[in-house]
Design a protein around this motif. Structure first.
Motif, mmCIF file in Angstrom:
data_model
loop_
_atom_site.group_PDB
_atom_site.id
_atom_site.type_symbol
_atom_site.label_atom_id
_atom_site.label_comp_id
_atom_site.label_asym_id
_atom_site.label_seq_id
_atom_site.Cartn_x
_atom_site.Cartn_y
_atom_site.Cartn_z
ATOM 1 N N ARG A 63 0.673 -1.328 -0.104
ATOM 2 C CA ARG A 63 -0.033 0.572 -0.357
ATOM 3 C C ARG A 63 0.890 1.453 -0.125
ATOM 4 O O ARG A 63 -0.015 2.810 -0.509
ATOM 5 C CB ARG A 63 -0.597 0.076 1.015
ATOM 6 N N GLU A 66 5.801 3.233 -3.678
ATOM 7 C CA GLU A 66 5.057 3.270 -5.377
ATOM 8 C C GLU A 66 6.597 2.944 -6.393
ATOM 9 O O GLU A 66 7.524 2.928 -6.121
ATOM 10 C CB GLU A 66 5.733 5.136 -4.914
ATOM 11 N N LYS A 123 -0.905 6.923 -17.796
ATOM 12 C CA LYS A 123 0.311 6.159 -16.408
ATOM 13 C C LYS A 123 1.233 6.473 -16.347
ATOM 14 O O LYS A 123 1.764 5.334 -15.501
ATOM 15 C CB LYS A 123 -0.956 5.561 -15.385
ATOM 16 N N ILE A 128 3.233 4.602 -8.908
ATOM 17 C CA ILE A 128 1.881 4.463 -8.228
ATOM 18 C C ILE A 128 2.189 2.818 -7.683
ATOM 19 O O ILE A 128 2.787 1.936 -7.690
ATOM 20 C CB ILE A 128 1.197 3.991 -9.820
ATOM 21 N N THR A 129 1.194 2.313 -6.350
ATOM 22 C CA THR A 129 1.097 1.621 -5.462
ATOM 23 C C THR A 129 0.722 0.255 -6.268
ATOM 24 O O THR A 129 -0.335 1.156 -7.500
ATOM 25 C CB THR A 129 0.922 2.081 -4.344
ATOM 26 N N GLU A 132 -2.814 1.663 -6.617
ATOM 27 C CA GLU A 132 -3.139 1.924 -7.149
ATOM 28 C C GLU A 132 -3.010 0.869 -8.899
ATOM 29 O O GLU A 132 -4.320 1.426 -9.916
ATOM 30 C CB GLU A 132 -2.332 3.671 -7.653
ATOM 31 N N ASP A 135 -6.868 -1.387 -8.808
ATOM 32 C CA ASP A 135 -7.558 -0.245 -9.421
ATOM 33 C C ASP A 135 -7.669 0.519 -10.453
ATOM 34 O O ASP A 135 -8.766 -0.512 -11.247
ATOM 35 C CB ASP A 135 -7.996 1.231 -8.200
#
Length: 371
Positions: A63, A66, A123, A128-129, A132, A135
């Motif tokens: 979480r 990144e 992106k 990003i993690t 992310e 998602d």
């Protein structure tokens, strides 16, 4: 094979076919998430195959950390058995975005549905993690689910018609699979549209010349006669649509009598036999890493053969024992009669076992009682 256009390194999907080796090669800027890249040949790093390392539904997500989620390069292409991408699409489990990834998108990326989710590429340059990233996968899945299910259903109907699968008996006696495929494509109100938006990049002898010009004519002719794939032309198919690429693959498969699409007797999934056309079990990989149906089928057959061997062994052992007793007591009409009667009954039961009229267990129990 000619070099691929480097200007579209992060965008385009390419595929070419080696029908002699029954392989398909593809290049795609997919995201390597929980995917392992292995070499086909330990000494050749330019040809790889992809293997799902872990069910992403069981991955413990980070979480906080990144990382940059960049697609892998298309310069090192991937290799698999011919028709594999189509087969994987027919069998893909689109129940949720995790199973969709585990059974299809892990190997091919989201390149061929990018027109439905173009924002994914915005992106590429962002850190990003895992959360992310997952998602984002779920957004892609939700955006395309209805289309994916419709396309999958349409291709299944076509394959079932052409190869008479899943209860489809139409034109069962028609042996020309390609004729059935073309007729179906022409008549179907939607399937014919999948033949659009495919670009064919014609191969040429430039690279073949550059890499082999020092060979003698004699050696070149010898290699060509031996069907050296490095001296063959392979046109490249490219498209921005999943349906178009799957259509191109199916078009290649139906043109060749030695390539058949079947459904596994055990799991019901579609597969293309690798060695014998009469194979009934698939050797498709399972996300849970369990043995393939072909391995399971072989184990079951081994058990049956073992049982059969035990029964045959008992029969031969009893036969020898009773035969020796009869030989030592030639003057005894009772013993001779009992042996002949036993021999006749035992042989009849063993023959019925071989024809499937009696089970090995039934014959084995009878032999034990007849000792």
């Amino acid at each position: 094979m000619r070099e691929l256009p480097r200007v579209n390194v992060s965008e385009d999907f390419y595929m070419w076919f080696d029908l002699e080796e029954k392989k398909e090669h593809y290049a795609t800027p997919l995201y390597l998430y929980q995917v392992k890249r292995d070499r086909i040949n330990p000494d050749d790093e330019t040809k790889l195959y992809l293997k799902l390392e872990k069910d992403i539904s069981k991955v413990r997500l980070n979480r906080k950390k990144e990382i940059l989620r960049q697609p892998s390069t298309i310069y090192i292409h991937y290799v698999e058995n011919i028709g594999a991408m189509l087969i994987n699409f027919l069998n893909a489990d689109f129940t949720n975005y995790e199973t969709a990834y585990n059974t299809f998108f892990y190997a091919y990326g989201f390149e061929l549905i990018k027109e439905y989710v173009p924002y994914i590429y915005s992106k590429n340059d962002e850190f990003i993690t895992d959360i992310e990233f997952m998602d984002m996968l779920e957004d892609i899945y939700n955006t395309c689910l209805d289309d994916l299910l419709e396309w999958q259903d349409n291709f299944r109907k076509c394959v079932d018609f052409v190869y008479n699968l899943n209860g489809n008996e139409e034109f069962k006696d028609e042996e020309n699979k390609f004729a059935k495929f073309v007729a179906y494509t022409i008549k179907n109100s939607e399937f014919y549209t999948y033949s659009q938006d495919i670009e064919i990049i014609t191969d040429n002898y430039i690279n073949i010349h550059n890499y082999n010009s020092n060979e003698t004519i004699t050696e070149l002719i010898k290699r060509i006669n031996n069907k050296d794939s490095k001296l063959e032309l392979h046109n490249v198919y490219t498209s921005t649509k999943l349906t178009s690429m799957c259509f191109a693959i199916l078009d290649q498969v139906v043109r060749h009598e030695n390539l058949q699409i079947k459904t596994c007797l055990n799991c019901g999934r579609y597969f293309i036999p690798n060695y014998r056309q009469n194979e009934i079990y698939c050797d498709l990989a399972n996300p849970d890493q369990s043995p393939s149906c072909k391995e399971k089928g072989a184990n079951e057959q081994y058990k049956k053969n073992l049982e059969n061997n035990q029964t045959q062994a008992l029969y031969r052992r009893l036969y020898r024992q009773k035969f020796m007793i009869a030989q030592r007591n030639k003057d005894s009409k009772i013993i001779q009669k009992e042996f002949e009667q036993w021999k006749k009954e035992a042989k009849d039961k063993v023959n019925k076992m071989k024809k499937g009229k009696l089970t090995e267990e039934e014959v084995y129990k009878w032999l034990v009682k007849s000792k």
